[in-house]
Scaffold this motif. Structure first.
Motif, PDB file in Angstrom:
ATOM      1  N   GLU A 296       6.903  17.586  26.580  1.00  0.00           N
ATOM      2  CA  GLU A 296       8.078  16.856  26.105  1.00  0.00           C
ATOM      3  C   GLU A 296       7.721  15.922  24.954  1.00  0.00           C
ATOM      4  OE1 GLU A 296       7.743  13.345  29.485  1.00  0.00           O
ATOM      5  OE2 GLU A 296       9.279  14.903  29.660  1.00  0.00           O
ATOM      6  N   ALA A 299       7.436  18.030  21.837  1.00  0.00           N
ATOM      7  CA  ALA A 299       8.761  18.384  21.323  1.00  0.00           C
ATOM      8  C   ALA A 299       9.324  17.255  20.467  1.00  0.00           C
ATOM      9  CB  ALA A 299       9.699  18.697  22.487  1.00  0.00           C
ATOM     10  N   THR A 300       9.117  16.006  20.912  1.00  0.00           N
ATOM     11  CA  THR A 300       9.583  14.858  20.132  1.00  0.00           C
ATOM     12  C   THR A 300       8.825  14.754  18.810  1.00  0.00           C
ATOM     13  OG1 THR A 300      10.134  13.644  22.151  1.00  0.00           O
ATOM     14  CG2 THR A 300       9.852  12.349  20.143  1.00  0.00           C
ATOM     15  N   TRP A 301       7.506  14.881  18.856  1.00  0.00           N
ATOM     16  CA  TRP A 301       6.675  14.794  17.659  1.00  0.00           C
ATOM     17  C   TRP A 301       7.065  15.865  16.639  1.00  0.00           C
ATOM     18  CZ3 TRP A 301       3.112  11.485  15.688  1.00  0.00           C
ATOM     19  CH2 TRP A 301       2.236  11.956  14.709  1.00  0.00           C
ATOM     20  N   SER A 302       7.336  17.081  17.134  1.00  0.00           N
ATOM     21  CA  SER A 302       7.642  18.195  16.228  1.00  0.00           C
ATOM     22  C   SER A 302       8.992  18.030  15.538  1.00  0.00           C
ATOM     23  CB  SER A 302       7.611  19.517  16.999  1.00  0.00           C
ATOM     24  OG  SER A 302       8.600  19.540  18.015  1.00  0.00           O
ATOM     25  N   GLU A 303       9.821  17.099  16.008  1.00  0.00           N
ATOM     26  CA  GLU A 303      11.072  16.814  15.305  1.00  0.00           C
ATOM     27  C   GLU A 303      10.805  16.134  13.962  1.00  0.00           C
ATOM     28  OE1 GLU A 303      13.834  14.640  17.643  1.00  0.00           O
ATOM     29  OE2 GLU A 303      13.599  15.891  19.412  1.00  0.00           O
ATOM     30  N   TYR A 304       9.644  15.501  13.842  1.00  0.00           N
ATOM     31  CA  TYR A 304       9.334  14.738  12.633  1.00  0.00           C
ATOM     32  C   TYR A 304       8.158  15.294  11.846  1.00  0.00           C
ATOM     33  CZ  TYR A 304      12.163  11.396  15.261  1.00  0.00           C
ATOM     34  OH  TYR A 304      13.159  10.790  15.976  1.00  0.00           O
ATOM     35  N   SER A 306       5.467  18.854  11.305  1.00  0.00           N
ATOM     36  CA  SER A 306       5.165  20.248  11.622  1.00  0.00           C
ATOM     37  C   SER A 306       3.889  20.296  12.460  1.00  0.00           C
ATOM     38  CB  SER A 306       4.987  21.061  10.338  1.00  0.00           C
ATOM     39  OG  SER A 306       3.916  20.534   9.568  1.00  0.00           O
ATOM     40  N   ARG A 360      15.386   6.521  12.429  1.00  0.00           N
ATOM     41  CA  ARG A 360      16.392   6.698  13.460  1.00  0.00           C
ATOM     42  C   ARG A 360      15.855   6.259  14.811  1.00  0.00           C
ATOM     43  NH1 ARG A 360      17.778  11.050  16.840  1.00  0.00           N
ATOM     44  NH2 ARG A 360      16.186  12.358  15.877  1.00  0.00           N
ATOM     45  N   ARG A 362      15.496   6.127  18.757  1.00  0.00           N
ATOM     46  CA  ARG A 362      15.731   7.162  19.749  1.00  0.00           C
ATOM     47  C   ARG A 362      15.702   6.561  21.147  1.00  0.00           C
ATOM     48  NH1 ARG A 362      14.653  12.455  19.249  1.00  0.00           N
ATOM     49  NH2 ARG A 362      13.442  12.358  21.174  1.00  0.00           N
ATOM     50  N   ARG A 364      14.803   7.972  24.895  1.00  0.00           N
ATOM     51  CA  ARG A 364      14.277   9.154  25.576  1.00  0.00           C
ATOM     52  C   ARG A 364      13.705   8.774  26.922  1.00  0.00           C
ATOM     53  NH1 ARG A 364       8.597   9.931  24.501  1.00  0.00           N
ATOM     54  NH2 ARG A 364       8.883  12.141  24.845  1.00  0.00           N
TER      55      ARG A 364
END
Length: 425
Positions: A296, A299-304, A306, A360, A362, A364
């Motif tokens: 999880e 997944a958060t890291w990959s939003e910002y 690659s 932004r 967040r 979570r």
């Protein structure tokens, strides 16, 4: 006669032998070629070389990479031990760690094999763990400082066989650190490893800390606005222990995090709740930091950012480039002479940026530990052994997040009812 200080190895001009291919063959393990292929130049002339007089060394040789005090890698030849010295017994600690990894995986219902070659025999890990919804692992118990080249070659071999390399050690100065995924344990004897239900993991695993940067936040602003905060959101890969007792000023914070164990991360990686992450260095994309992280958080890291492939899959390591001085070869046996100075220590890997700042904010959910699979023991769990399932300090349940003194079979805080409801089918 081969001259190892020359890029063409001193081969005659016009020779149809490719020097680069020959170097690759010379660096093969002795087990993969004829033992008597390379011989000391003095012995080749019918003389008894100094190594033979030593009694435990033979006139036959092998070629290795040697790093001098200047940090430069060169080719060097060394005498092979006599035949009766070739077999080296595994240390008791090495055996104990292999058994620990295998039994930990098997206790969680996973398939594990010790010293089993892969299908095409390109790889033979100490322990192979077959994933169930997660990764297949090629685990190496490492208690001596293998060379950087050895770590990278074996990691590439495991990766080519469909396995994620995972090196387990007790020393964070070893070259394996950040050359592949790794796990650092505390110093332990073979008996302590053999008797352990699990082992604390003190390195190689990170969690993603995320906080809104305000004046009341417990962590300082990475951008230097300590007194007021910058008002932005920071994300940083950090060790779980660093997060202990930080209870205010955090976005979505709901309590302390527990330290994790080797068993939890192994099972989590095999079942999909823990993933492998490589964060490349800003200066050299082949170097960087290898980490085990919660799925999880990744997944958060990959939003910002690659997510890059591991560095060992991208050509040779910069530390493995061989240099040639061009000097003529010595014509006598150099065994025992102190002309070779010890290798210089390798520079530490890493250097990756493990934090980012975003605009932004967040919200979570935080989880105390990876959501690993618990072995099914029936519809009703037997937790009558209170000594194994009770902790004096209450912690958030892994499922409902309400504090509880109970822990499950892997030491993770959990109500018995919650654990029973979440048993795998």
């Amino acid at each position: 006669m081969l001259e190892l200080d020359k890029e063409d190895l001193g081969l005659p001009s016009g020779s149809d032998i490719n020097a680069a291919d020959l170097v690759a063959e010379l660096l093969q393990p002795v087990a993969d070629r004829e033992r008597a292929l390379l011989v000391c130049v003095e012995s080749s002339r019918g003389k008894v070389c100094k190594a033979e007089l030593n009694g435990v060394k033979s006139p036959y040789m092998y070629v290795r990479r040697h790093r001098g005090p200047d940090g430069v890698l060169r080719l060097r030849a060394a005498h092979l031990p006599t035949v009766h010295e070739m077999t080296v017994e595994e240390s008791d600690r090495h055996k104990a760690m292999k058994d620990f990894v295998a039994r930990t995986a098997q206790a969680a219902g996973l398939e594990a094999h010790i010293e089993k070659a892969t299908k095409f025999r390109t790889s033979r890990p100490d322990v192979t763990v077959i994933g169930a919804g997660g990764l297949n692992l090629g685990c190496e118990a490492q208690y001596y400082n293998a060379s950087a080249g050895t770590v990278l070659r074996r990691s590439r071999a495991h990766s080519g066989a469909g396995l994620t390399p995972n090196w387990i050690t007790h020393d964070d100065s070893f070259h394996l650190v950040d050359r592949a995924n790794w796990m650092l344990t505390r110093e332990a004897t073979w008996r302590e490893i053999s008797n352990a239900a699990d082992l604390p993991l003190v390195g190689g695993y990170r969690v993603l800390a995320e906080w809104e940067c305000t004046a009341s936040a417990e962590r300082p602003c990475p951008d230097g606005l300590v007194k007021t905060g910058c008002g932005r959101t920071h994300l940083e890969w950090d060790t779980p222990r660093r997060l202990d007792d930080e209870g205010t000023g955090w976005t979505g914070w709901d309590g302390n995090r527990r330290g994790v164990t080797v068993g939890q991360v192994l099972v989590g990686a095999a079942t999909g709740s823990v993933l492998s992450l490589f964060v490349p260095s800003r200066k050299d994309h082949r170097a960087g930091s290898h980490m085990w992280v919660p799925a999880e958080d990744l997944a958060t890291w990959s939003e910002y950012r690659s997510v890059d492939k591991p560095g060992f899959e991208d050509g040779a390591d910069v530390d493995d480039e061989v240099h040639f001085s061009g000097r003529d070869a010595e014509l006598g046996c150099q065994f025992g002479e102190e002309s070779r100075q010890p290798s210089a220590p390798l520079r530490r890997r890493g250097g990756a940026a493990l934090s980012i700042t975003v605009d932004r904010p967040r919200q979570r959910e935080w989880h105390a530990v990876p959501n690993v699979v618990v072995p099914r023991q029936g519809v009703v769990l037997d937790w009558s052994d209170t000594r194994s399932h009770w902790r004096d300090v209450p912690q958030p349940c892994r499922y409902c997040h309400t504090p509880t003194n109970l822990v499950d079979e892997q030491g993770v805080p959990s109500h018995k009812e919650c654990a029973e409801k979440n048993l795998p089918n």
